[in-house]
Design an enzyme around this catalytic site. Structure first.
Site, PDB file in Angstrom:
ATOM      1  N   SER A 180      -9.011  -8.316  -2.661  1.00 28.20           N
ATOM      2  CA  SER A 180      -7.832  -8.769  -3.397  1.00 28.20           C
ATOM      3  C   SER A 180      -7.871 -10.271  -3.628  1.00 28.20           C
ATOM      4  CB  SER A 180      -6.553  -8.402  -2.622  1.00 28.20           C
ATOM      5  OG  SER A 180      -6.390  -7.007  -2.550  1.00 28.20           O
TER       6      SER A 180
ATOM      7  N   ARG B 116      -8.513 -12.511  -7.305  1.00 30.13           N
ATOM      8  CA  ARG B 116      -7.535 -13.519  -7.712  1.00 30.13           C
ATOM      9  C   ARG B 116      -8.135 -14.918  -7.717  1.00 30.13           C
ATOM     10  NH1 ARG B 116      -5.223  -9.094  -5.761  1.00 30.13           N
ATOM     11  NH2 ARG B 116      -3.101  -8.487  -6.389  1.00 30.13           N
TER      12      ARG B 116
ATOM     13  N   GLY C 277      -9.946  -0.846 -10.728  1.00 35.69           N
ATOM     14  CA  GLY C 277      -8.576  -0.802 -11.218  1.00 35.69           C
ATOM     15  C   GLY C 277      -7.880  -2.141 -11.092  1.00 35.69           C
TER      16      GLY C 277
ATOM     17  N   ARG D 299      -7.811   7.096 -14.587  1.00 38.58           N
ATOM     18  CA  ARG D 299      -6.655   6.536 -13.899  1.00 38.58           C
ATOM     19  C   ARG D 299      -5.599   6.087 -14.898  1.00 38.58           C
ATOM     20  NH1 ARG D 299      -8.867   2.450  -9.397  1.00 38.58           N
ATOM     21  NH2 ARG D 299      -6.669   2.511  -8.811  1.00 38.58           N
TER      22      ARG D 299
ATOM     23  N   GLN E 273      -0.513  -4.418  -7.790  1.00 37.63           N
ATOM     24  CA  GLN E 273      -1.224  -4.622  -9.047  1.00 37.63           C
ATOM     25  C   GLN E 273      -0.260  -4.798 -10.210  1.00 37.63           C
ATOM     26  OE1 GLN E 273      -4.083  -1.496  -9.641  1.00 37.63           O
ATOM     27  NE2 GLN E 273      -5.333  -2.093  -7.887  1.00 37.63           N
TER      28      GLN E 273
ATOM     29  N   ASP F 246      -4.679   1.387   0.839  1.00 37.49           N
ATOM     30  CA  ASP F 246      -6.109   1.621   0.626  1.00 37.49           C
ATOM     31  C   ASP F 246      -6.793   2.171   1.874  1.00 37.49           C
ATOM     32  OD1 ASP F 246      -6.242   0.851  -2.035  1.00 37.49           O
ATOM     33  OD2 ASP F 246      -6.496  -1.254  -1.532  1.00 37.49           O
TER      34      ASP F 246
ATOM     35  N   LYS G  29      -5.545   6.787  -7.299  1.00 30.69           N
ATOM     36  CA  LYS G  29      -6.542   5.781  -6.976  1.00 30.69           C
ATOM     37  C   LYS G  29      -7.864   6.160  -7.661  1.00 30.69           C
ATOM     38  CE  LYS G  29      -4.393   2.794  -4.306  1.00 30.69           C
ATOM     39  NZ  LYS G  29      -4.412   1.339  -4.573  1.00 30.69           N
TER      40      LYS G  29
ATOM     41  N   ARG H  46      -6.943  10.687  -3.730  1.00 32.80           N
ATOM     42  CA  ARG H  46      -7.458  10.543  -2.367  1.00 32.80           C
ATOM     43  C   ARG H  46      -6.826  11.525  -1.383  1.00 32.80           C
ATOM     44  NH1 ARG H  46      -8.131   3.910  -2.330  1.00 32.80           N
ATOM     45  NH2 ARG H  46     -10.195   3.942  -3.303  1.00 32.80           N
TER      46      ARG H  46
ATOM     47  N   ARG I 131     -14.155   4.482  -1.105  1.00 31.17           N
ATOM     48  CA  ARG I 131     -13.473   4.644   0.187  1.00 31.17           C
ATOM     49  C   ARG I 131     -13.635   6.070   0.740  1.00 31.17           C
ATOM     50  NH1 ARG I 131     -11.517  -0.202   0.931  1.00 31.17           N
ATOM     51  NH2 ARG I 131     -10.546  -1.326  -0.803  1.00 31.17           N
TER      52      ARG I 131
END
Length: 450
Positions: free
Chosen positions: A28, A32, A100, A128, A175, A325, A352, A356, A403
């Protein structure tokens, strides 16, 4: 980036996990860092950037819109930004791969610039839904042409000047919040986001660090984040801490594999990101935070994790935003606990990289775990520390989800016979060194023929 060949993986119990791990930089913060530095005026330097495919997709997109981004020989990255409002028209479609986060946050940036951009992605990302972002951005003036169901590929046309809005998040989503705030950077006036349920706050912390006029207020309606537009961002020097989501795999692996004792260095301990630590401790995990310190306004610590007998719990629903997550690896921990674990309140998992909830239910069932699927989570009957039997030669479907692949690889670390995963190639999107790290700790993953 979007068409990697499948790489099946086999893994079964080997030896206790021992050693020290340094996990990749937080994803994350890495995303950024590149975006905000790309909008600053001057040179920013980033150390510890996650160099997975998702973050590299963000770097490529920012380059395509004018930012000068270079990886130096010492592993640091330098970014010369274009200034807020200075993004250029990309000459080709922006390939988001599987990311995403890249897609939704970059759509926010484009929304208040006078440019047109087409976003494409791999098969997983293209499934998605994007409406949760396109709807508020359309309220600000952006125009979208999407594939059926509001999905990728999509083309958007930004509006400059855009229209400031006050938007209440219908679901907890960092998000969506971030996309609106990023659109607000180049929008005259004040753009506000109201979040009834707090989500990870890296955008707020980092935007203020870059010099944006951003205020956070607690109100009866929830947390209100206000950003004043037409901002000027100042270049920064950033040290990216270790990703707690990546650390989560080793927290659970050490907890379930008898005799294990590992230390995970430099883990981000932002309170909006530590839900998994809290949940595992409720289950009885031995997780000790050592040398807690402040790095660039974020709390960081080393985590010492030792094998422990876990017990099933009802996971507090208020932990969901701070571990959304990490639910797949929490499900693995629950599979080895004593008794029943109920993990609900996680509707977001349905949209996701894969669904999931359904994907982990199928994977754990294939490995012999008793699972009940709910719309918002799973109920799992734990094996009281007993190893899995394996997948009997069948392959877990990872569905292009990094994941899922890593979570089931961890499950295989305490399995009598092999857990087979149909495609572990997506692991490279967030943790390129995962397999090598597993091997160095004493696990025995093996690539197998497709």
């Amino acid at each position: 980036m979007s068409n990697a060949s499948p790489r099946p993986l086999s893994i079964a119990a080997a030896s206790p996990l021992r050693g020290t791990v340094t996990v990749p930089g937080d994803k994350s913060i890495s995303h950024r860092s590149l975006m905000f530095a790309g909008l600053a005026v001057g040179e920013s330097r980033i150390r510890g950037l996650l160099e997975g495919e998702d973050v590299l997709a963000t770097a490529a997109a920012m380059r395509a819109m004018g930012a000068d981004i270079v990886r130096e020989d010492d592993g640091s990255w330098t970014v010369h930004g274009v200034g807020v409002g200075g993004l250029l028209q990309p000459q080709t479609a922006l390939d988001m791969g599987n990311s995403g986060t890249s897609t939704r946050l970059l759509m926010g940036l484009v929304a208040s610039h006078p440019i047109t951009a087409t976003f494409v992605g791999d098969a997983s990302l293209s499934k998605r839904p994007m409406a949760r972002v396109t709807e508020p951005l359309a309220m600000m003036g952006a125009d979208f042409t999407t594939s059926p169901g509001g999905r990728l590929p999509l083309t958007m046309r930004g509006l400059c000047p855009a229209v400031p809005i006050a938007y209440t998040l219908p679901i907890a989503s960092a998000q969506v919040k971030s996309a609106i705030l990023l659109a607000g950077l180049n929008t005259p006036g004040i753009t506000r986001v109201i979040e009834p349920v707090p989500t990870r706050d890296h955008s707020e912390r980092m935007l203020r660090g870059f010099g944006a006029d951003l205020i956070v207020e607690e109100t009866p309606e929830g947390r209100v984040i206000s950003i004043t537009g037409e901002a000027t961002l100042k270049p920064q020097s950033i040290d990216v801490p270790g990703d707690p989501s990546s650390a989560g795999f080793w927290m659970v692996a050490a907890s379930i594999v008898p005799g294990s004792n590992i230390t995970i260095r430099n883990v981000l301990m932002n309170p909006t990101r530590t839900g998994l630590v809290a949940a595992l401790r409720l289950m009885g995990a031995s997780i000790e935070a050592v040398d807690t310190r402040d790095v660039g306004g974020e709390s960081v610590a080393d985590l010492r994790v030792r094998h422990a007998s876990l017990s099933g719990i009802e996971v507090p629903a208020d932990l969901a935003p701070s571990m959304i997550d990490e639910y797949p690896i929490l499900f693995v921990a629950a599979a080895f606990a004593r008794g029943i674990t109920v993990a609900r309140g996680a509707h977001e998992l349905r949209v996701k990289e894969s669904d999931r909830i359904a994907t982990m239910a199928a994977a754990l069932t294939l490995a012999g775990v008793s699972v009940t699927e709910h719309e918002d989570g799973l109920t799992i009957e734990g094996r009281d520390g007993e190893p899995l039997a394996g997948t009997g030669g069948d392959r877990v479907a990872s569905l292009l989800d990094h994941r899922i692949a890593m979570s089931m690889a961890v499950a295989g670390m305490h399995s009598r016979e092999a857990v087979l995963i149909d495609d572990a190639a997506p692991i490279a999107t967030s943790y390129p060194a995962f397999i090598d790290t597993a091997t160095s700790l004493g696990a025995a993953p093996q690539w197998v023929a497709a």
